[in-house]
Design a protein around this motif. Structure first.
Motif, PDB file in Angstrom:
ATOM      1  N   UNK A 172       0.869  -1.194   0.000  1.00  0.00           N
ATOM      2  CA  UNK A 172       0.000   0.000   0.000  1.00  0.00           C
ATOM      3  C   UNK A 172       0.899   1.235   0.000  1.00  0.00           C
ATOM      4  N   UNK A 173       1.359   1.621  -1.163  1.00  0.00           N
ATOM      5  CA  UNK A 173       2.374   2.685  -1.224  1.00  0.00           C
ATOM      6  C   UNK A 173       2.495   3.221  -2.667  1.00  0.00           C
ATOM      7  N   UNK A 174       3.375   4.203  -2.873  1.00  0.00           N
ATOM      8  CA  UNK A 174       3.487   4.791  -4.224  1.00  0.00           C
ATOM      9  C   UNK A 174       3.876   3.781  -5.306  1.00  0.00           C
ATOM     10  N   UNK A 175       4.671   2.749  -4.964  1.00  0.00           N
ATOM     11  CA  UNK A 175       5.060   1.802  -6.022  1.00  0.00           C
ATOM     12  C   UNK A 175       3.862   0.970  -6.472  1.00  0.00           C
ATOM     13  N   UNK A 176       3.034   0.549  -5.533  1.00  0.00           N
ATOM     14  CA  UNK A 176       1.854  -0.233  -5.939  1.00  0.00           C
ATOM     15  C   UNK A 176       0.920   0.656  -6.767  1.00  0.00           C
ATOM     16  N   UNK A 177       0.880   1.949  -6.424  1.00  0.00           N
ATOM     17  CA  UNK A 177       0.045   2.883  -7.211  1.00  0.00           C
ATOM     18  C   UNK A 177       0.594   3.036  -8.631  1.00  0.00           C
ATOM     19  N   UNK A 178       1.922   3.143  -8.765  1.00  0.00           N
ATOM     20  CA  UNK A 178       2.532   3.257 -10.103  1.00  0.00           C
ATOM     21  C   UNK A 178       2.192   2.018 -10.927  1.00  0.00           C
ATOM     22  N   UNK A 179       2.359   0.850 -10.332  1.00  0.00           N
ATOM     23  CA  UNK A 179       2.071  -0.391 -11.073  1.00  0.00           C
ATOM     24  C   UNK A 179       0.623  -0.408 -11.559  1.00  0.00           C
ATOM     25  N   UNK A 180      -0.293  -0.029 -10.649  1.00  0.00           N
ATOM     26  CA  UNK A 180      -1.723  -0.027 -10.999  1.00  0.00           C
ATOM     27  C   UNK A 180      -2.010   1.003 -12.100  1.00  0.00           C
ATOM     28  N   UNK A 181      -1.397   2.160 -11.983  1.00  0.00           N
ATOM     29  CA  UNK A 181      -1.652   3.220 -12.972  1.00  0.00           C
ATOM     30  C   UNK A 181      -1.125   2.786 -14.350  1.00  0.00           C
ATOM     31  N   UNK A 182       0.074   2.218 -14.383  1.00  0.00           N
ATOM     32  CA  UNK A 182       0.636   1.788 -15.675  1.00  0.00           C
ATOM     33  C   UNK A 182      -0.220   0.673 -16.276  1.00  0.00           C
ATOM     34  N   UNK A 183      -0.752  -0.199 -15.418  1.00  0.00           N
ATOM     35  CA  UNK A 183      -1.633  -1.271 -15.902  1.00  0.00           C
ATOM     36  C   UNK A 183      -2.902  -0.661 -16.518  1.00  0.00           C
ATOM     37  N   UNK A 184      -3.470   0.325 -15.810  1.00  0.00           N
ATOM     38  CA  UNK A 184      -4.678   0.976 -16.342  1.00  0.00           C
ATOM     39  C   UNK A 184      -4.397   1.628 -17.702  1.00  0.00           C
ATOM     40  N   UNK A 185      -3.257   2.321 -17.797  1.00  0.00           N
ATOM     41  CA  UNK A 185      -2.941   2.999 -19.062  1.00  0.00           C
ATOM     42  C   UNK A 185      -2.834   1.982 -20.188  1.00  0.00           C
ATOM     43  N   UNK A 186      -2.199   0.854 -19.874  1.00  0.00           N
ATOM     44  CA  UNK A 186      -1.999  -0.165 -20.899  1.00  0.00           C
ATOM     45  C   UNK A 186      -3.329  -0.792 -21.322  1.00  0.00           C
ATOM     46  N   UNK A 187      -4.181  -1.078 -20.323  1.00  0.00           N
ATOM     47  CA  UNK A 187      -5.443  -1.775 -20.632  1.00  0.00           C
ATOM     48  C   UNK A 187      -6.488  -0.859 -21.239  1.00  0.00           C
ATOM     49  N   UNK A 188      -6.566   0.369 -20.698  1.00  0.00           N
ATOM     50  CA  UNK A 188      -7.677   1.238 -21.094  1.00  0.00           C
ATOM     51  C   UNK A 188      -7.275   2.239 -22.153  1.00  0.00           C
ATOM     52  N   UNK A 189      -5.998   2.643 -22.155  1.00  0.00           N
ATOM     53  CA  UNK A 189      -5.570   3.685 -23.081  1.00  0.00           C
ATOM     54  C   UNK A 189      -6.142   5.023 -22.645  1.00  0.00           C
ATOM     55  N   UNK A 190      -5.327   6.024 -22.551  1.00  0.00           N
ATOM     56  CA  UNK A 190      -5.781   7.350 -22.119  1.00  0.00           C
ATOM     57  C   UNK A 190      -5.102   8.390 -22.994  1.00  0.00           C
ATOM     58  N   UNK A 191      -5.642   9.605 -22.928  1.00  0.00           N
ATOM     59  CA  UNK A 191      -4.976  10.710 -23.616  1.00  0.00           C
ATOM     60  C   UNK A 191      -4.398  11.663 -22.590  1.00  0.00           C
ATOM     61  N   UNK A 192      -3.319  12.305 -22.954  1.00  0.00           N
ATOM     62  CA  UNK A 192      -2.757  13.354 -22.108  1.00  0.00           C
ATOM     63  C   UNK A 192      -3.550  14.635 -22.349  1.00  0.00           C
ATOM     64  N   UNK A 193      -3.285  15.676 -21.547  1.00  0.00           N
ATOM     65  CA  UNK A 193      -4.041  16.924 -21.741  1.00  0.00           C
ATOM     66  C   UNK A 193      -3.667  17.608 -23.054  1.00  0.00           C
ATOM     67  N   UNK A 194      -2.533  17.231 -23.655  1.00  0.00           N
ATOM     68  CA  UNK A 194      -2.190  17.801 -24.972  1.00  0.00           C
ATOM     69  C   UNK A 194      -2.887  17.051 -26.114  1.00  0.00           C
TER      70      UNK A 194
END
Ligand SMILES: C[S@@+](CC[C@H](N)C(=O)[O-])C[C@H]1O[C@@H](n2cnc3c(N)ncnc32)[C@H](O)[C@@H]1O
Length: 272
Positions: free
Chosen positions: A219-241
């Protein structure tokens, strides 16, 4: 090979050697663990303000800011202000160097490059000391939780005026909080710039090392990074640009530092 390229390739070779050396990796982890017991990261200051970082990560930030040349650095977690002053001083050096190269006279007060800090509790004595610092004219501070919608909106509004943004997350270190910060601020990161997530090292420490904290192993920043990168890979997102949002963990940074609070935390925005 010409000498400058040859030196660079020698350094890259050194770093590959360190990355492959399991003994030095585990020694470094033990060193981090043992120094953490005495709050080693509290021992340093930058231009007079206490900064809660390892010297190694401070050098890495200097290298990244020089490489990226951001016009805005967004930081969550101000504390005594040392990291804000570090960022502001590096931005001042970028302006200085550009003025020298362009043979123009530098007006420090007219500088466009800025730092934006967000903290839920900016203590009066820290605020006063940051505002009294010669770098303060480059710094804006917002008080409030970095994940509440009003604050996220304020930051996004300010960010609209900038093109090369770097993000540093160093506030509440729970999984949920850092994941919410990543969702809110990582999409502001400029192409080839970095979103740096500090204190991912908590995942690599012993279970009982943070008894009075809401974060710990799992329960820490590394687990959050892993989850966020997984979400980006699975869902695909756009940046504000408007471009697709992809990050890679820049392993070269942690491999060269060995001692870092941010293993898996140096996230570089890449085009695909
Ligand atoms: C580790 S310190 C920041 C250190 C600083 N970046 C440096 O390098 O010197 C963490 C800071 O996060 C702040 N903080 C805790 N929860 C927060 C939240 N929900 N939103 C914004 N800041 C928060 C704390 O008040 C504290 O000042």
């Amino acid at each position: 090979m010409e000498p400058i390229e040859s030196f660079k390739s020698q350094v890259a070779e050194n770093i590959r050697g360190l990355a492959a050396d399991k003994d030095i990796q585990s020694l470094s982890r033990i060193w981090c663990r043992e120094t953490n017991r005495n709050n080693y990261t509290y021992n340093f200051s930058w231009l007079g303000r206490p900064i809660i970082q390892y010297p190694q990560d401070i050098v890495a930030m200097q290298e990244l800011i020089w490489q990226v040349k951001p016009d805005l650095i967004i930081e969550t977690g101000i504390a005594h202000g040392g990291s804000l002053i570090l960022s502001a001083s590096m931005l001042a050096l970028l302006d200085y160097c550009e003025a020298v190269e362009a043979h123009t006279t530098l007006d420090p007060k007219a500088a466009r490059r800025r730092v934006l800090g967000i903290d839920i509790d900016i203590r009066a004595h820290n605020k006063a000391a940051i505002e009294a610092h010669p770098m303060s004219h480059r710094i804006d501070m917002i008080q409030g939780s970095s994940v509440v919608p009003e604050i996220v909106e304020q930051v996004r509004e300010i960010a609209k005026d900038y093109k090369r943004i770097m993000v540093c997350l160093d506030s509440n270190h729970t999984h949920d909080h850092v994941l919410a910060e990543l969702e809110a601020y990582a999409p502001l990161t400029g192409m080839d710039s970095y979103c740096v997530v500090f204190d991912t090292i908590i995942e690599d420490m012993l279970d009982d090392m943070f008894p009075n904290r809401p974060w710990g192993k799992g329960n820490n920043p590394k687990t959050a990074v892993w989850e966020y990168l997984r979400r980006l890979q699975e869902e695909g997102r756009s940046a504000t640009d408007g471009a697709p949002l992809h990050f890679e963990v820049d392993k070269m940074v942690e491999n060269k530092l060995l001692i870092s609070v941010a293993p898996d935390g140096y996230l570089k925005r890449i085009s695909s």
